[in-house]
Design a protein around this motif. Structure first.
Motif, mmCIF file in Angstrom:
data_model
loop_
_atom_site.group_PDB
_atom_site.id
_atom_site.type_symbol
_atom_site.label_atom_id
_atom_site.label_comp_id
_atom_site.label_asym_id
_atom_site.label_seq_id
_atom_site.Cartn_x
_atom_site.Cartn_y
_atom_site.Cartn_z
ATOM 1 N N ASP A 100 11.276 25.715 -2.076
ATOM 2 C CA ASP A 100 10.542 26.982 -2.099
ATOM 3 C C ASP A 100 10.661 27.630 -3.477
ATOM 4 O O ASP A 100 11.553 27.285 -4.274
ATOM 5 N N THR A 101 9.800 28.596 -3.740
ATOM 6 C CA THR A 101 9.807 29.324 -5.004
ATOM 7 C C THR A 101 10.444 30.695 -4.807
ATOM 8 O O THR A 101 9.988 31.480 -3.963
ATOM 9 N N VAL A 102 11.484 30.965 -5.594
ATOM 10 C CA VAL A 102 12.264 32.201 -5.485
ATOM 11 C C VAL A 102 12.052 33.022 -6.756
ATOM 12 O O VAL A 102 12.233 32.523 -7.871
ATOM 13 N N LEU A 103 11.706 34.280 -6.587
ATOM 14 C CA LEU A 103 11.400 35.185 -7.696
ATOM 15 C C LEU A 103 12.453 36.265 -7.823
ATOM 16 O O LEU A 103 12.972 36.760 -6.824
ATOM 17 N N ASP A 104 12.739 36.646 -9.064
ATOM 18 C CA ASP A 104 13.474 37.882 -9.344
ATOM 19 C C ASP A 104 12.745 38.614 -10.458
ATOM 20 O O ASP A 104 12.815 38.212 -11.624
ATOM 21 N N PRO A 105 12.009 39.695 -10.149
ATOM 22 C CA PRO A 105 11.253 40.417 -11.180
ATOM 23 C C PRO A 105 12.109 41.347 -12.033
ATOM 24 O O PRO A 105 11.596 41.955 -12.975
ATOM 25 N N PHE A 106 13.392 41.503 -11.683
ATOM 26 C CA PHE A 106 14.366 42.224 -12.513
ATOM 27 C C PHE A 106 15.511 41.251 -12.779
ATOM 28 O O PHE A 106 16.639 41.453 -12.337
ATOM 29 N N SER A 107 15.224 40.206 -13.512
ATOM 30 C CA SER A 107 16.107 39.041 -13.566
ATOM 31 C C SER A 107 17.467 39.333 -14.175
ATOM 32 O O SER A 107 18.469 38.715 -13.802
ATOM 33 N N GLY A 108 17.525 40.273 -15.121
ATOM 34 C CA GLY A 108 18.815 40.617 -15.715
ATOM 35 C C GLY A 108 19.517 39.399 -16.286
ATOM 36 O O GLY A 108 18.956 38.653 -17.090
ATOM 37 N N SER A 109 20.741 39.159 -15.855
ATOM 38 C CA SER A 109 21.530 38.037 -16.380
ATOM 39 C C SER A 109 21.229 36.727 -15.666
ATOM 40 O O SER A 109 21.892 35.730 -15.914
ATOM 41 N N GLY A 110 20.248 36.715 -14.756
ATOM 42 C CA GLY A 110 19.776 35.461 -14.186
ATOM 43 C C GLY A 110 20.527 34.968 -12.965
ATOM 44 O O GLY A 110 20.460 33.779 -12.651
ATOM 45 N N THR A 111 21.201 35.860 -12.239
ATOM 46 C CA THR A 111 21.988 35.422 -11.087
ATOM 47 C C THR A 111 21.113 34.780 -10.015
ATOM 48 O O THR A 111 21.435 33.696 -9.499
ATOM 49 N N THR A 112 20.005 35.417 -9.656
ATOM 50 C CA THR A 112 19.129 34.843 -8.639
ATOM 51 C C THR A 112 18.571 33.499 -9.090
ATOM 52 O O THR A 112 18.547 32.528 -8.320
ATOM 53 N N ALA A 113 18.138 33.422 -10.348
ATOM 54 C CA ALA A 113 17.587 32.166 -10.859
ATOM 55 C C ALA A 113 18.629 31.050 -10.818
ATOM 56 O O ALA A 113 18.342 29.920 -10.403
ATOM 57 N N LYS A 114 19.841 31.367 -11.245
ATOM 58 C CA LYS A 114 20.897 30.359 -11.252
ATOM 59 C C LYS A 114 21.178 29.835 -9.857
ATOM 60 O O LYS A 114 21.263 28.624 -9.633
ATOM 61 N N MET A 115 21.304 30.741 -8.883
ATOM 62 C CA MET A 115 21.643 30.313 -7.526
ATOM 63 C C MET A 115 20.467 29.600 -6.862
ATOM 64 O O MET A 115 20.671 28.669 -6.078
ATOM 65 N N ALA A 116 19.235 30.003 -7.172
ATOM 66 C CA ALA A 116 18.076 29.278 -6.656
ATOM 67 C C ALA A 116 18.084 27.839 -7.174
ATOM 68 O O ALA A 116 17.835 26.883 -6.414
ATOM 69 N N LYS A 117 18.359 27.677 -8.438
ATOM 70 C CA LYS A 117 18.426 26.335 -9.023
ATOM 71 C C LYS A 117 19.495 25.494 -8.338
ATOM 72 O O LYS A 117 19.255 24.337 -7.968
ATOM 73 N N LEU A 118 20.674 26.075 -8.143
ATOM 74 C CA LEU A 118 21.767 25.331 -7.533
ATOM 75 C C LEU A 118 21.490 25.008 -6.067
ATOM 76 O O LEU A 118 22.002 24.009 -5.544
ATOM 77 N N MET A 119 20.693 25.828 -5.398
ATOM 78 C CA MET A 119 20.380 25.605 -3.988
ATOM 79 C C MET A 119 19.117 24.762 -3.781
ATOM 80 O O MET A 119 18.618 24.644 -2.670
ATOM 81 N N GLY A 120 18.593 24.181 -4.852
ATOM 82 C CA GLY A 120 17.459 23.275 -4.728
ATOM 83 C C GLY A 120 16.121 23.950 -4.565
ATOM 84 O O GLY A 120 15.172 23.364 -4.033
ATOM 85 N N ARG A 121 16.004 25.189 -5.068
ATOM 86 C CA ARG A 121 14.734 25.904 -5.041
ATOM 87 C C ARG A 121 14.154 25.997 -6.445
ATOM 88 O O ARG A 121 14.870 25.883 -7.436
ATOM 89 N N ARG A 122 12.849 26.229 -6.526
ATOM 90 C CA ARG A 122 12.245 26.596 -7.803
ATOM 91 C C ARG A 122 12.559 28.070 -8.053
ATOM 92 O O ARG A 122 12.708 28.846 -7.122
ATOM 93 N N TYR A 123 12.622 28.480 -9.302
ATOM 94 C CA TYR A 123 12.930 29.867 -9.615
ATOM 95 C C TYR A 123 11.981 30.413 -10.665
ATOM 96 O O TYR A 123 11.434 29.672 -11.497
#
Length: 269
Positions: free
Chosen positions: A223-246
């Motif tokens: 799935d594709t996971v978005l963070d529109p206030f990405s900041g230091s990239g926590t959501t993006a990092k965890m999405a990547k590690l959990m096998g999602r697109r970010y």
């Protein structure tokens, strides 16, 4: 990286697995409708922090999230209120109600309970939680409830009564079942916040476990996971590690660099 999705009969490119440095509303306007499975984000709270002097448009973000979220998709909105002139602002509640006016369901009102208090007060109980509003665009497609809460009554029969609207009592429908060793979590999560790496250069990160557990709960692999206030990239990092697109969107170039560095180093911190 981009992936092609079909919109109004035409193929459109969606940028995935990258941090986009720019204004979130303007960036989202370039996305097609119904392209995001899950958003996990935490916007700036009132005026508690300056974030490099950047402002943001709540109405614009909310409208764009409604447009880009797929039917059955979820938005997790982690937010809190400032205290001004002796009163909490209530901004979090107004935002939640506005999301509902736009069309989102308030699927769950959750609490992020902290293991510390940043601002002790002398006239009210110490503030040690934030809201995690879970909005859905219709009924959520992905519901993977985490069941890691130890049941103290494991092995016993489920029994008891429940009360009908007219006041009469009947046996619970689950009577006769055996209580499992682990139950589904409560909707408040006690999370420990440990700064361990370059993300400490951002003024308001949330725990990796918070992003990870919502990603596991409300999305599926690829799935594709978005963070529109990405900041230091926590959501993006965890999405990547959990096998999602970010997709991360962040207006502050310094924070974009922090996020990119965390994603390059992967699981090292």
């Amino acid at each position: 990286m981009t992936i092609q999705i079909r919109f109004d009969g035409e193929k459109m490119n969606l940028p995935v697995n990258q941090i986009i440095c720019g204004d979130n509303v303007e960036t989202l306007r370039g996305f097609p409708d119904d392209c995001i499975d899950l958003t996990v984000t935490s916007p700036p709270y009132d005026n508690l922090r300056t974030y490099g002097g950047h402002s943001w448009d709540f109405e614009g973000v909310a409208q764009q999230l409604w447009r880009v979220t797929k039917p059955g998709g979820v938005v997790v909105w982690v937010v809190n209120d400032a205290t001004v002139d002796g009163s909490e602002t209530g901004t979090s509640f107004r935002q939640a109600l506005r999301f509902m006016e736009i069309g989102f369901r308030l699927h769950d009102t959750m609490i992020y309970a902290k293991d510390q208090c940043a601002f002790p007060d002398t006239v009210r109980y110490y503030a040690a939680f934030e809201y995690m509003f879970v909005f859905s665009k219709g009924a959520p497609v992905a519901v993977n409830l985490l069941a890691d809460r130890t049941n103290r009554s494991a092995g016993r029969d489920v029994d008891g009564m429940e009360r009908r609207p007219d006041g009469t009592q009947v046996p619970k429908p689950c009577s006769g079942n055996i209580i499992k060793a682990n139950g589904v979590r409560w909707n408040w999560w006690l999370l420990y916040h440990q700064h361990r790496g370059i993300e400490t250069n951002h003024p308001a990160t949330f725990p990796e476990a918070l992003a990870r557990d919502h990603i596991l709960s409300w999305s599926n692999e690829s799935d594709t996971v978005l963070d529109p206030f990405s900041g230091s990239g926590t959501t993006a990092k965890m999405a990547k590690l959990m096998g999602r697109r970010y997709i991360g969107i962040e207006v502050n170039a310094e924070y974009c660099e922090i996020a990119e560095e965390r994603l390059r180093q992967g699981v090292l911190f």
